[in-house]
Design an enzyme around this catalytic site. Sequence first.
Site, PDB file in Angstrom:
ATOM      1  N   ALA A 196       0.890  -1.192   0.146  1.00  0.00           N
ATOM      2  CA  ALA A 196      -0.045   0.005   0.073  1.00  0.00           C
ATOM      3  C   ALA A 196       0.820   1.140   0.157  1.00  0.00           C
ATOM      4  CB  ALA A 196      -0.947   0.111   1.174  1.00  0.00           C
ATOM      5  N   HIS A 234       6.883   6.130   1.650  1.00  0.00           N
ATOM      6  CA  HIS A 234       7.696   5.004   1.158  1.00  0.00           C
ATOM      7  C   HIS A 234       8.702   5.467   0.129  1.00  0.00           C
ATOM      8  CE1 HIS A 234       4.161   2.462   2.683  1.00  0.00           C
ATOM      9  NE2 HIS A 234       5.258   1.889   3.227  1.00  0.00           N
ATOM     10  N   GLN A 291       9.721   1.407  16.721  1.00  0.00           N
ATOM     11  CA  GLN A 291      10.201   0.250  15.664  1.00  0.00           C
ATOM     12  C   GLN A 291      11.682   0.315  15.309  1.00  0.00           C
ATOM     13  OE1 GLN A 291       7.877  -1.889  12.464  1.00  0.00           O
ATOM     14  NE2 GLN A 291       8.939  -0.437  11.114  1.00  0.00           N
TER      15      GLN A 291
HETATM   16  O1  PAF Z   1       7.014  -0.745   9.089  1.00  0.00           O
HETATM   17  C1  PAF Z   1       6.437  -1.808   8.301  1.00  0.00           C
HETATM   18  O2  PAF Z   1       5.888  -1.375   7.553  1.00  0.00           O
HETATM   19  C2  PAF Z   1       6.583  -3.189   9.000  1.00  0.00           C
HETATM   20  O3  PAF Z   1       6.564  -3.188  10.346  1.00  0.00           O
HETATM   21  C3  PAF Z   1       7.786  -3.710   8.446  1.00  0.00           C
HETATM   22  C4  PAF Z   1       9.139  -3.200   9.030  1.00  0.00           C
HETATM   23  C5  PAF Z   1       7.886  -3.715   6.948  1.00  0.00           C
HETATM   24  C6  PAF Z   1       8.022  -5.305   8.955  1.00  0.00           C
HETATM   25  O4  PAF Z   1       6.803  -5.779   8.643  1.00  0.00           O
END
Ligand code: PAF
Length: 282
Positions: free
Chosen positions: A32, A37, A155
């Site tokens: 998505a 990104h 994260q």
């Molecule tokens: O941030 C994300 O989109 C997810 O947590 C990742 C790092 C791709 C791991 O599935």
Amino acid sequence: MRAITSKEAILKAVLEAKKKNNTVGFVPTMGALHKGHLSLIDYALECCEVVVVSIFVNPTQFNNAADLEKYPRTVDADLELLSSYQSQVLVYVPSVNVIYEGDVVSKSYNFGSLEDVMEGEHRPGHFDGVGTVLNHLFRQVQPDKAFFGEKDYQQLKIVEKLVEKEKLSVQILGCPIYRQPDGLAMSSRNARLTQKQLATAPFIHKILKEARERFSSTSANELRKWVQAQFASQDGLELEYFEIANIKNLSPLSRKRKNQKYRAFIAAFAGEIRLIDNIALN
Ligand code: PAF
């Protein structure tokens, strides 16, 4: 653009690139794809000749089955979006079997105090799932560098710890949050927001900016109360948590210390859609 689906094929392509002395970057995603990104890919391309983008909706990091089921899946549109990068970008789209080899479970990591707060506290098992899938992906792709957005700041810290624990030889780089002009942090979940929710959601960033302004003259507790009051009088958004944490170990702030850097973090629901955001305070 053609997606690579086998782990043998992606590793072969990466090793060929490395043999030509190219640096290989990695941007793991759950698809998505949006401008956030693309900004990560652009960062990666500044220091890497070849960038692997993975698209994999990882089942083990969802602690809520409905969230996993409703997570947007738009692989064809994602591939179309990536096609402008041509041969500099390789797209890896593995199946659940290729990643987990029949064993769709998380490894139990101990990320210490990093996983006890905020996302770790509110999404039990989430970071074990993230750590597990990234461990598999890093071993399958073998990149030199990997790029993560600071929107998921916790994260990012977890991934740094994972690399240390698993003794992986990949350099982890954090990239600034990409925002819409109205301040809303870009997220794949935004695709599920209604027009009304889209109009309300920038409130999260507005409050974070105001919190940053108040930070030097207010105690952490007063600031927490102020943020809670702002959300209580805002229709359409429900605050799950507001936290101020030290940027290194994410321990919640009780008393400010000199020479320490802090960030403020918010998780809030717009209907059933959970949004997170954060900001550097000093
Ligand atoms: O941030 C994300 O989109 C997810 O947590 C990742 C790092 C791709 C791991 O599935």
